[in-house]
Design an enzyme around this catalytic site. Sequence first.
Site, PDB file in Angstrom:
ATOM      1  N   HIS A 107       0.878  -1.180   0.000  1.00 13.68           N
ATOM      2  CA  HIS A 107       0.000   0.000   0.000  1.00 13.68           C
ATOM      3  C   HIS A 107       0.910   1.223   0.000  1.00 13.68           C
ATOM      4  O   HIS A 107       2.007   1.192   0.562  1.00 13.68           O
ATOM      5  CB  HIS A 107      -0.827   0.111   1.279  1.00 13.68           C
ATOM      6  CG  HIS A 107      -1.721  -1.047   1.599  1.00 13.68           C
ATOM      7  ND1 HIS A 107      -1.264  -2.177   2.200  1.00 13.68           N
ATOM      8  CD2 HIS A 107      -3.054  -1.216   1.441  1.00 13.68           C
ATOM      9  CE1 HIS A 107      -2.284  -3.014   2.393  1.00 13.68           C
ATOM     10  NE2 HIS A 107      -3.374  -2.453   1.944  1.00 13.68           N
ATOM     11  N   ASP A 110       2.464   1.952   3.262  1.00  7.77           N
ATOM     12  CA  ASP A 110       3.418   0.974   3.807  1.00  7.77           C
ATOM     13  C   ASP A 110       4.847   1.414   3.530  1.00  7.77           C
ATOM     14  O   ASP A 110       5.731   1.213   4.358  1.00  7.77           O
ATOM     15  CB  ASP A 110       3.264  -0.417   3.158  1.00  7.77           C
ATOM     16  CG  ASP A 110       1.883  -0.998   3.285  1.00  7.77           C
ATOM     17  OD1 ASP A 110       1.163  -0.612   4.211  1.00  7.77           O
ATOM     18  OD2 ASP A 110       1.539  -1.855   2.441  1.00  7.77           O
ATOM     19  N   GLU A 238     -10.944  -6.810  -4.095  1.00  8.39           N
ATOM     20  CA  GLU A 238     -10.753  -7.877  -3.102  1.00  8.39           C
ATOM     21  C   GLU A 238     -11.946  -7.927  -2.152  1.00  8.39           C
ATOM     22  O   GLU A 238     -12.143  -7.017  -1.342  1.00  8.39           O
ATOM     23  CB  GLU A 238      -9.454  -7.605  -2.323  1.00  8.39           C
ATOM     24  CG  GLU A 238      -9.151  -8.687  -1.306  1.00  8.39           C
ATOM     25  CD  GLU A 238      -7.814  -8.461  -0.601  1.00  8.39           C
ATOM     26  OE1 GLU A 238      -6.872  -7.932  -1.224  1.00  8.39           O
ATOM     27  OE2 GLU A 238      -7.735  -8.806   0.588  1.00  8.39           O
ATOM     28  N   HIS A 277     -10.862 -14.208   4.003  1.00 11.45           N
ATOM     29  CA  HIS A 277     -12.058 -13.404   3.721  1.00 11.45           C
ATOM     30  C   HIS A 277     -13.212 -14.305   3.283  1.00 11.45           C
ATOM     31  O   HIS A 277     -14.365 -14.082   3.655  1.00 11.45           O
ATOM     32  CB  HIS A 277     -11.764 -12.367   2.640  1.00 11.45           C
ATOM     33  CG  HIS A 277     -10.765 -11.337   3.044  1.00 11.45           C
ATOM     34  ND1 HIS A 277     -10.373 -10.301   2.218  1.00 11.45           N
ATOM     35  CD2 HIS A 277     -10.061 -11.168   4.195  1.00 11.45           C
ATOM     36  CE1 HIS A 277      -9.478  -9.558   2.840  1.00 11.45           C
ATOM     37  NE2 HIS A 277      -9.270 -10.062   4.038  1.00 11.45           N
ATOM     38  N   ASP A 313     -10.308 -12.077  11.141  1.00 12.57           N
ATOM     39  CA  ASP A 313      -9.323 -12.232  10.080  1.00 12.57           C
ATOM     40  C   ASP A 313      -7.952 -12.448  10.732  1.00 12.57           C
ATOM     41  O   ASP A 313      -7.209 -11.493  10.937  1.00 12.57           O
ATOM     42  CB  ASP A 313      -9.358 -10.923   9.263  1.00 12.57           C
ATOM     43  CG  ASP A 313      -8.710 -11.050   7.915  1.00 12.57           C
ATOM     44  OD1 ASP A 313      -8.427 -12.174   7.496  1.00 12.57           O
ATOM     45  OD2 ASP A 313      -8.504 -10.005   7.278  1.00 12.57           O
ATOM     46  N   ASP A 345      -0.728 -12.635   2.187  1.00 11.67           N
ATOM     47  CA  ASP A 345      -1.352 -11.603   3.027  1.00 11.67           C
ATOM     48  C   ASP A 345      -1.535 -12.234   4.410  1.00 11.67           C
ATOM     49  O   ASP A 345      -2.640 -12.567   4.827  1.00 11.67           O
ATOM     50  CB  ASP A 345      -2.677 -11.160   2.419  1.00 11.67           C
ATOM     51  CG  ASP A 345      -3.171  -9.867   3.037  1.00 11.67           C
ATOM     52  OD1 ASP A 345      -2.567  -9.435   4.031  1.00 11.67           O
ATOM     53  OD2 ASP A 345      -4.147  -9.286   2.532  1.00 11.67           O
TER      54      ASP A 345
HETATM   55  C1  XUL Z   1      -7.278  -6.725   4.707  1.00 15.82           C
HETATM   56  C2  XUL Z   1      -6.590  -7.108   3.465  1.00 15.82           C
HETATM   57  C3  XUL Z   1      -5.780  -6.046   2.811  1.00 15.82           C
HETATM   58  C4  XUL Z   1      -5.805  -6.092   1.318  1.00 15.82           C
HETATM   59  C5  XUL Z   1      -5.086  -4.935   0.667  1.00 15.82           C
HETATM   60  O1  XUL Z   1      -8.047  -7.714   5.300  1.00 15.82           O
HETATM   61  O2  XUL Z   1      -6.656  -8.230   3.055  1.00 15.82           O
HETATM   62  O3  XUL Z   1      -4.501  -6.125   3.291  1.00 15.82           O
HETATM   63  O4  XUL Z   1      -5.254  -7.277   0.838  1.00 15.82           O
HETATM   64  O5  XUL Z   1      -5.556  -3.719   1.080  1.00 15.82           O
HETATM   65 CO    CO Z   2      -5.810  -9.223   1.413  1.00 16.06          CO
END
Ligand code: XUL
Ligand code: CO
Length: 446
Positions: A107, A110, A238, A277, A313, A345
Amino acid sequence: MNVFKGAREYFPSVKQIRYEGRESDNPLAFKFYDPEKLVGGKKMKDHLRFAVAYWHSFCNTGDDPFGPGTHRFPWASAGDPLAQAEARLDAAFEFFTKLGVEYYCFHDRDIAPEGGSVAESEKNLKRLVSLAKERQGSTGVKLLWGTSNLFSNPRYMNGAATNPDFRVLAHAAAQVKAMLEATVELGGENYVFWGGREGYFSLLNTEMKREVDHMARFLAVARDYGRSIGFKGSYLVEPKPMEPTKHQYDYDAATVIGFLRAHGLDKDFKLNLEANHATLAGHTFNHDLQLAADAGLLGSVDANRGDPQNGWDTDQFPNNIYETAEVMMIVLQMGGFTSGGLNFDAKIRRNSTDPEDLFLAHIGGMDIFALGLELAQRIITDGRIAAMRKARYSTFDSGDGAAFETGKLGLDALAALAAKSGEPPMTSGKQELYENIVNSLLGRLR
Ligand code: XUL
Ligand code: CO
């Protein structure tokens, strides 16, 4: 060469990670991930396209609502926020090269600290992007995807593209514009939109339709700007059902596919699907992956796992052969990734505090995906599962079943056929047999 000229070494206890094979007891070696090994005629590394997530690996200190961070990053003592960001970048590229990973994702916030104004934030980002470009050039590490953090700054507490205040939306646009430029500059292969706060807590204060329309318009203008500056990669949305908001608009794969189609965005946008997710949405990961693949919209994967006992999560590193094999079956059957890949991730646990733990976590994730790839390829080459599954539908392959599939039989004709043919036979679904075949092929992996 893992350490950059003039830069200190951030992981001195770890040398280059190599493939040593399944008999190795060396914790800092791959047992299954052999990047050059051919699986189905293609190199493992080209099937898997692993990426490291900058935010979890180099920004997440391990803080939680009950206590401060436990990960003592050596680059945190480098000076002001910009100096820290530069040191962190050196550490990150040292990590990527020692691990032997080809991609990373980040990001905007980051890699570079937010400034006091839009202009200052852009200046910081440009500075770090120019350093990242140098590092990419000298190491060969590439950017899988870029994205904007549109959820941490308090201004986004009511959303970014779906904020009821237009002025906040404009700030989100400034961030996406700068980050699209950064992604093009770094040759990023995808651009991700995760709607972190694009949702609501209460419908009493929310015009849902208006917010969703704003989100679609926002994606369309971002797409157009990206294309106008030469971005040729995929745009990815996403999904996530909740967290941080109670309800997120990009709930799951099915919701996002419907949303993209309803707003004419499905030509440019695909999905970036994350295991944890999908499970938060009450699905298995392969359910969401298969839905997206069937729609021709599976772009990339955020590779992690949740905890079956926890409803949030947890972003753990993958370690389940069945899950990674299921992912790779779907990826292989769609012909492999194009611009996408497997982005970890995932974060090490708060109490994993040795510098080598970040390596161990990635080595484990890469190894279990390599093994999953081998199992998936075996299942496909073996052919029994595909043949049995195809046979289940054989009554649609010819005769009246085929006539139904091609729209030649109406409801009255179907009813007449039922009356004529009588009670159909009971046909077993054979789920246990399918599962046993998978396990027998798993046992044969060598
Ligand atoms: C949050 C998530 C993020 C995205 C990118 O749950 O998965 O890190 O992948 O913004
Ligand atoms: Co993600």
